[in-house]
Design an enzyme around this catalytic site. Structure first.
Site: not given
Ligand code: ZN
Length: 642
Positions: A423, A337-338
């Site tokens: 998200y 994700h990062e």
């Molecule tokens: Zn994020």
């Protein structure tokens, strides 16, 4: 950022009166973003109920980039651990967009401004009265021919974006630790600047620390730097203020590949490097699918357990919670994700916090894809099912207006926007587009999108406009404008949205049902080959009420109270609170007082607060842990222990 954290309901939302009026220049003209988005103005008019939203206007900054835009920052800061302050200077280089502009307006929060100069001469400045969550506007008179100012200032020990840890609050227990967290609008609490995601700047920094500590930043870091207490940094790519980050501690570095490595305290360095050893492969796979990585190196910084989030995508150096070091790589989707943010978020950035889904929805979608490329279809499917369940839980609990991806945040603290809506709903929307046009076509679209808007901050409307001119045009029989509008501008999940499925979960459903019906005991569940995701699915889908015998049966068979996996422990402790299973309470107290990641502690505090006995336990843990919690974790949970 990965936090899955929302404070709606936990906090009384402060309504600001005239937060945008105090900086009159904000209304004086349209921003750059507005002008480029003009062709889709009708989108917002027709679909957003609050018709007066000005698309592209940042309601959370006093800054006046439409008149004078800051484009470079030079920091020189001394880190004073004894006083818990950063003090020094910030030089801002700017460009006059309006040649007649006479004032530069910046954001600050709890800063003491000593003086402001240009070419060594003092300038007039005025610090406005502070707004409760936006901070205070700093207005500086700018003479003609001046294109940079130097601000001498210091932070407050309570700065919302800076956490100071005592040696006891670190893993090593010998040295203090400091880290910043600027998203959403906390950069202003440690640097006076135009704290808006639509202002991009390059930066240089000199950070002065105690000699035995190391400073790292979201910039060029030198793994072989000498420990001399003076550290120089340079970030040559223009970034928005929320990506400026600093950490100082007794840090060590270990390489994980040609372009990847990890910084952390010594005690967890090897565990972290081995847990995240697939980072280099993730980087290579993502580049192959979605275009070149623009940021040179990709390193990880593992923070002490009080870090309030899962991770923060600070460019070149993601900040990561240690709670995902599970020993089996089961929670490394956080790293995917990062890393994915290097494309969606850091390279193509949301113009305002209303547009956060452009950062987080794309990043969540890319995360699933990276996990599939590295770990295969089964894991991809399981994570997608769990994500869909998280989304459903938020849709069931959030107000309709907060289920809209392009959320109206006027008069609200942007920290409330971080629910699963930007998200998981964002990701599900993109997955539907992919399903309709096919993966190959969709990937081509993504590549083009990242290339077209690289190093720009864009609005939802700009994205919609781009989508209409590209994918929608090429696949007009498969996609409809109306459906896209529904996803982005309406609450809930559209009917017939994709429903992720996983065969690996079917066996878990069967086992759970058999056990619940009493047909088998817990020890008879064939769980030897279950992975962490299956355990989470097993626990998270238990009925609300279980008997003490059932809980004891599970605990005895699987030692759930003593699970070392922080996610499994979380799910089990939540079940224990909801069913008042006392054998788990010692572990619960230890859990709450050793972890500050809000996603993991908040649901537990919330559950405890439902009963008077639970509240007493919550108060005891909270009071003990409060000192070590990040201000954001305190803010999100203090309402449960009052
Ligand atoms: Zn994020």
């Amino acid at each position: 950022m990965i936090i899955k954290y929302f404070v709606v309901g936990a906090l009384a939302l402060t309504i600001v009166s005239g937060c945008s009026d105090e900086s009159s220049s904000n209304t004086a003209g349209s921003t750059k973003v507005d002008q480029s988005a003009s062709t889709v103005a009708d989108v917002s008019k027709t679909k957003i109920e609050t018709k007066t939203i000005e698309v592209g206007k940042d309601y959370h900054s006093f800054g006046n980039p439409e008149s004078i835009e800051v484009n470079h920052l030079t920091l020189d800061l001394t880190v004073d651990f004894s006083k818990k302050v950063l003090l020094g200077t910030a030089q801002l280089d700017f460009q006059k967009i309006d040649p007649k502009a006479k004032q530069l307006v910046l954001d600050t929060r709890d800063l003491t401004i000593n003086d402001v100069t240009a070419n060594g001469q003092p300038l007039n400045f005025k610090l406005a009265k502070a707004d409760s969550f936006l901070g205070a506007a700093l207005t500086i008179d700018i003479p003609a021919n001046v294109d940079k100012v130097v601000i001498s200032y210091q932070t407050s020990p309570e700065a919302s974006g800076v956490q100071w840890l005592t040696p006891e609050q670190t893993a090593g227990k010998k040295h203090p630790f400091l880290f910043t967290q600027a998203q959403a609008i906390h950069a202003r609490s440690f640097i006076p600047l135009q704290d808006s995601p639509q202002v991009r700047m390059t930066y240089d920094a000199t950070i002065r620390t105690p000699k035995d500590l190391i400073a790292v930043m979201s910039a060029s870091n030198d793994p072989d730097t000498e420990r001399d207490g003076i550290y120089e940094f340079s970030m040559p790519q223009p970034i928005p203020s929320y990506l400026i980050a600093l950490a100082v501690g007794d840090l060590y570095f270990k390489s994980m590949g040609e372009r990847t490595g990890v910084y952390s305290e010594k005690g967890i360095l090897d565990a972290a490097a081995s847990e995240f050893s697939d980072t280099e492969s993730m980087l290579i796979a993502t580049e192959k699918a979605f275009g070149p990585y623009s940021w040179d190196r990709y390193d990880l910084l593992i923070l002490p357990p009080s870090f309030p989030f899962g991770g923060m995508e600070n460019p070149r150096l993601s900040f990561i919670t240690p709670t995902v070091i599970a020993g089996d790589k089961s929670l490394v989707s956080l790293i995917a994700h990062e890393l994915a943010h290097s494309w969606s978020g850091n390279t193509v950035t949301n113009a305002t916090w209303r547009d956060l889904w452009l950062n987080e929805g794309f990043t969540t979608y890319l995360t699933y894809r990276i996990m599939q490329m590295i770990y295969g279809d089964e894991r991809f499917e399981m994570e997608a099912v769990l994500g869909r369940q998280d989304l459903q839980a938020d849709v069931d609990s959030l107000a309709a207006s907060d289920q809209i991806m392009a959320i109206d945040l006027r008069g609200r603290d942007p920290d409330v926007v971080f629910s699963n809506i930007p998200y998981e709903k964002g990701a599900l929307f993109l997955r539907e587009l992919e399903n309709k046009v096919g993966r190959e076509n969709f990937d081509k679209f993504l590549l083009g999108y990242f290339e077209t808007f690289a190093f720009q901050s864009i609005t939802t409307e700009q994205f919609v406009n781009y989508l209409e001119q590209t994918l929608l045009k090429d696949h007009s029989t498969k996609l409809s404008k109306q459906r896209i509008q529904q996803w982005i501008f309406e609450p809930g999940i559209p009917t017939d949205a994709p429903v992720p499925e996983s065969d690996a979960f079917s066996v878990v459903d069967q086992a759970r049902n058999a056990w619940l019906s009493g047909a088998i005991r817990a020890t008879e569940i064939d769980s030897d080959k279950w992975v962490v995701h299956q355990w989470l699915y097993f626990l998270n889908n238990m009925p609300e009420k279980l008997s003490q015998e059932q809980l004891a049966d599970l605990d005895k068979a699987f030692s759930l109270t003593h699970s070392k996996n922080n996610e499994i422990a979380h799910s089990w402790l939540l079940i224990s609170v909801n069913n008042w299973y006392q054998p788990a309470f010692k572990r619960l107290h230890q859990y709450l007082t050793s972890i500050g990641r809000n996603k993991l502690v908040k649901p537990l505090y919330k559950a405890l607060s439902q009963t008077p006995e639970g509240k007493v336990m919550a108060q005891k843990a909270f009071n003990e842990a409060k000192e070590a919690y990040h201000p954001l974790t305190v803010k999100a949970n203090e309402g449960f222990v009052e």
